[in-house]
Motif scaffolding. Structure first.
Motif, PDB file in Angstrom:
ATOM      1  N   MET A  97       0.743  -1.191  -0.050  1.00  0.00           N
ATOM      2  CA  MET A  97      -0.022   0.128  -0.138  1.00  0.00           C
ATOM      3  C   MET A  97       0.828   1.289  -0.017  1.00  0.00           C
ATOM      4  SD  MET A  97      -3.199   1.314   2.554  1.00  0.00           S
ATOM      5  CE  MET A  97      -4.016  -0.444   2.456  1.00  0.00           C
ATOM      6  N   ALA A 105      -6.219   7.933   3.968  1.00  0.00           N
ATOM      7  CA  ALA A 105      -7.548   6.825   4.618  1.00  0.00           C
ATOM      8  C   ALA A 105      -7.187   7.561   6.275  1.00  0.00           C
ATOM      9  CB  ALA A 105      -7.100   5.473   4.534  1.00  0.00           C
ATOM     10  N   CYS A 122      -6.705  -2.267   0.871  1.00  0.00           N
ATOM     11  CA  CYS A 122      -7.216  -1.315   0.013  1.00  0.00           C
ATOM     12  C   CYS A 122      -7.817  -2.277  -1.290  1.00  0.00           C
ATOM     13  CB  CYS A 122      -6.302  -0.248  -0.544  1.00  0.00           C
ATOM     14  SG  CYS A 122      -7.144   0.958  -1.551  1.00  0.00           S
ATOM     15  N   LEU A 212     -11.559   3.283  -4.252  1.00  0.00           N
ATOM     16  CA  LEU A 212     -10.549   2.941  -3.313  1.00  0.00           C
ATOM     17  C   LEU A 212     -11.319   2.433  -2.018  1.00  0.00           C
ATOM     18  CD1 LEU A 212      -7.726   5.427  -3.941  1.00  0.00           C
ATOM     19  CD2 LEU A 212      -8.193   3.182  -5.234  1.00  0.00           C
ATOM     20  N   PHE A 214     -10.905   1.403   1.573  1.00  0.00           N
ATOM     21  CA  PHE A 214      -9.701   0.942   2.782  1.00  0.00           C
ATOM     22  C   PHE A 214     -10.429   0.318   3.917  1.00  0.00           C
ATOM     23  CE2 PHE A 214      -8.025   4.762   0.295  1.00  0.00           C
ATOM     24  CZ  PHE A 214      -6.710   4.328   0.254  1.00  0.00           C
TER      25      PHE A 214
END
Length: 220
Positions: A97, A105, A122, A212, A214
């Motif tokens: 990541m 995040a 993610c 995305l 998270f």
């Protein structure tokens, strides 16, 4: 490079004006992730772990294309939904990541009223026009103490957000490029989804929407 969320933390650029409450424990942060670098990073990740259509338990192809980054990645096939440290397509660990992803995040979670959030997964979704994501709960994680942070990039989409019971009312919210949705606490297991993506063209993502998501999967 100074990212938008870093500016927000330093100068309170966004403030409460761009926080749109959805429910107790859930909020949309409008325009919180507008940086061009995010799309470029997604492209780099996809070179190492290509987008693909996964399958449901019943063998049906999922319409949304998916990949992952982080120490764990979400996968789905006839064995079920789960997190794995290795990409089943390449046999290699998922791409690490990027630090900027984790910082984004964590900053979004903080802006939404949650404490420190360091995701280990993610999930990256790519939607083409005509594709949707049905109502579901994110419940494959080891625990539900950490929030979910969801970043929208590219084409606008209609986000559905309900309650923790499937029968609870579901409301619709338009998500645009750079919007971030955060939900946790009493809303952590809220039902949510994306209506069928409409035709369009975005200058950064073309004919697609990238999401995305998270999460703290919590498996060791």
């Amino acid at each position: 490079m100074t990212f938008a969320w870093e500016k927000a933390m330093m100068t309170d650029l966004f403030g409460d004006r761009c926080k749109e409450p959805l429910a107790e424990g859930a909020v949309i942060l409008r325009g919180f992730a507008l940086d061009r670098g995010l799309v470029d990073v997604v492209s780099t990740i996809a070179k190492a772990a290509p987008f693909r259509h996964m399958q449901t338990r019943g063998g049906r192809q999922i319409g949304v294309e998916m990949t992952n980054c982080g120490s764990l990645g979400w996968v789905s096939d006839q064995r079920g939904y789960r997190y794995e440290a290795t990409d089943p397509l390449t046999g290699k660990p998922w791409p690490s990541m990027p630090e900027g992803f984790g910082d984004l995040a964590n900053a979004a979670a903080g802006a939404a009223g949650f404490g420190s959030f360091r995701p280990d997964a993610c999930l990256i979704n790519r939607y083409a026009p005509g594709v949707k994501m049905g109502l579901h709960q994110d419940k494959d994680e080891a625990g539900f103490d950490a929030p979910i942070v969801s970043v929208s990039l590219g084409l606008p989409a209609t986000f559905q957000f309900g309650g923790i019971e499937r029968s609870d009312p579901v409301r619709r919210h338009e998500l645009r490029h750079g919007d971030v949705v955060v939900w946790g606490g009493p809303a952590r297991l809220a039902w949510h989804g994306i209506l069928t993506l409409k035709q369009g063209e975005h200058p950064e993502t073309g004919r697609s929407r990238i999401n995305l998501t998270f999460r703290l999967a919590g498996y060791r």
